[in-house]
Design a protein around this motif. Structure first.
Motif, short mmCIF file in Angstrom:
data_model
loop_
_atom_site.label_atom_id
_atom_site.label_comp_id
_atom_site.label_asym_id
_atom_site.label_seq_id
_atom_site.Cartn_x
_atom_site.Cartn_y
_atom_site.Cartn_z
N TRP A 118 58.33 38.16 16.40
CA TRP A 118 58.79 38.78 17.95
C TRP A 118 60.24 38.58 18.65
CZ3 TRP A 118 60.54 35.50 21.80
CH2 TRP A 118 60.61 34.25 21.64
N ARG A 123 62.25 41.80 19.82
CA ARG A 123 63.02 41.93 21.20
C ARG A 123 64.58 42.26 20.90
NH1 ARG A 123 66.24 38.41 24.26
NH2 ARG A 123 65.81 38.50 26.42
N GLU A 161 62.47 52.93 29.42
CA GLU A 161 62.87 51.49 30.24
C GLU A 161 64.26 51.24 30.07
OE1 GLU A 161 60.93 47.47 28.77
OE2 GLU A 161 61.34 48.74 27.00
N LYS A 204 62.16 40.52 30.77
CA LYS A 204 60.58 39.93 30.29
C LYS A 204 60.56 38.66 29.62
CE LYS A 204 59.26 44.81 30.35
NZ LYS A 204 58.79 45.98 29.81
N ASP A 227 59.23 35.50 27.09
CA ASP A 227 58.87 35.54 25.72
C ASP A 227 57.55 35.96 25.39
OD1 ASP A 227 61.49 34.77 25.19
OD2 ASP A 227 60.92 32.55 24.66
N ALA A 228 56.73 35.65 26.60
CA ALA A 228 55.41 35.94 26.18
C ALA A 228 55.12 37.28 26.09
CB ALA A 228 54.35 35.26 27.50
N TYR A 229 55.62 38.00 26.79
CA TYR A 229 55.74 39.68 26.61
C TYR A 229 56.04 39.99 25.44
CZ TYR A 229 56.69 44.38 26.96
OH TYR A 229 56.88 45.80 26.72
N TRP A 230 56.96 39.46 24.57
CA TRP A 230 57.46 39.72 23.35
C TRP A 230 56.77 39.42 22.24
CZ3 TRP A 230 60.50 43.72 23.57
CH2 TRP A 230 61.40 43.89 24.64
N GLU A 278 53.25 38.82 22.83
CA GLU A 278 52.04 39.66 22.63
C GLU A 278 52.25 41.24 22.18
OE1 GLU A 278 49.36 41.90 26.14
OE2 GLU A 278 50.07 39.62 26.48
N ARG A 279 53.38 41.65 22.33
CA ARG A 279 53.83 43.06 21.87
C ARG A 279 54.17 43.08 20.30
NH1 ARG A 279 58.55 47.17 24.27
NH2 ARG A 279 58.56 48.32 22.29
#
Length: 185
Positions: A17, A21, A39, A47, A49-52, A54-55
């Motif tokens: 991740w 990012r 974007e 955003k 770290d949790a977003y990245w 999950e992505r």
């Protein structure tokens, strides 16, 4: 044109991740970003770290999404493309309804120093090959901004053709995105 390079193209792994990012932020800093991505750099950089995480976690083995990276001999990620499976009858990103099961390529980016080296071809071969490996996928599509001739030229060379679909660019209705499609051979 630069010299061809050998790339290892593979799906992103969940633990990568931070690299996902970094590559996305590099893409959003590119001068072509305003006509290539919906974007902004500022939105992506904010955003958590949790977003990245999950992505990246959803990208390696999913049946509905797969992010591919082209890794150079030095281990550097030269670029990326993400393939999303869209099911018939679901809403499309521009407000329409998906008519058939298809793949949608998004987030296409190759670092400037790797452009013309075969990275984009390798990424598209992997993403389109993955799409064709899925049962019932009838076509692969993508959208390209009318002001992005370099991308349009590559997509045409790869075999994509304009479908006639046109969508206004979110946030800039005076600009258009053209839908390009590649039908199953």
């Amino acid at each position: 044109m630069e010299q061809e390079c050998v790339y290892v193209v593979r799906a992103v792994r969940a633990d990568e991740w931070p690299r996902v990012r970094e590559l996305r932020l590099a893409a959003l800093r590119d001068p072509a970003a305003p006509v290539a991505f919906l974007e902004t750099y500022e939105d992506a950089a904010a955003k958590p770290d949790a977003y990245w995480k999950e992505r990246a976690a959803g990208a390696p083995r999913g049946r509905h999404v797969r992010q591919f990276v082209a890794e150079g001999p030095d281990g550097m990620w030269a670029g990326s493309v993400t393939a999303l499976v869209e099911e018939a009858g679901t809403a499309d990103v521009f407000g329409g309804v998906i008519e058939r099961r298809q793949a949608h390529l998004v987030g296409v980016y190759v670092r400037p120093e790797h452009r013309g080296s075969g990275a984009t071809d390798a990424l598209f071969e992997a993403a389109v090959g993955w799409a064709w490996s899925l049962e019932g996928v009838e076509r692969v599509r993508l959208y390209v901004h009318e002001g992005n001739p370099r991308a349009q030229a590559f997509y045409r060379r790869f075999g994509f053709v304009r479908s006639g679909g046109v969508a206004p660019v979110p946030g800039d209705p005076s600009s258009r995105e053209f839908e390009l499609v590649l039908k199953r051979p």
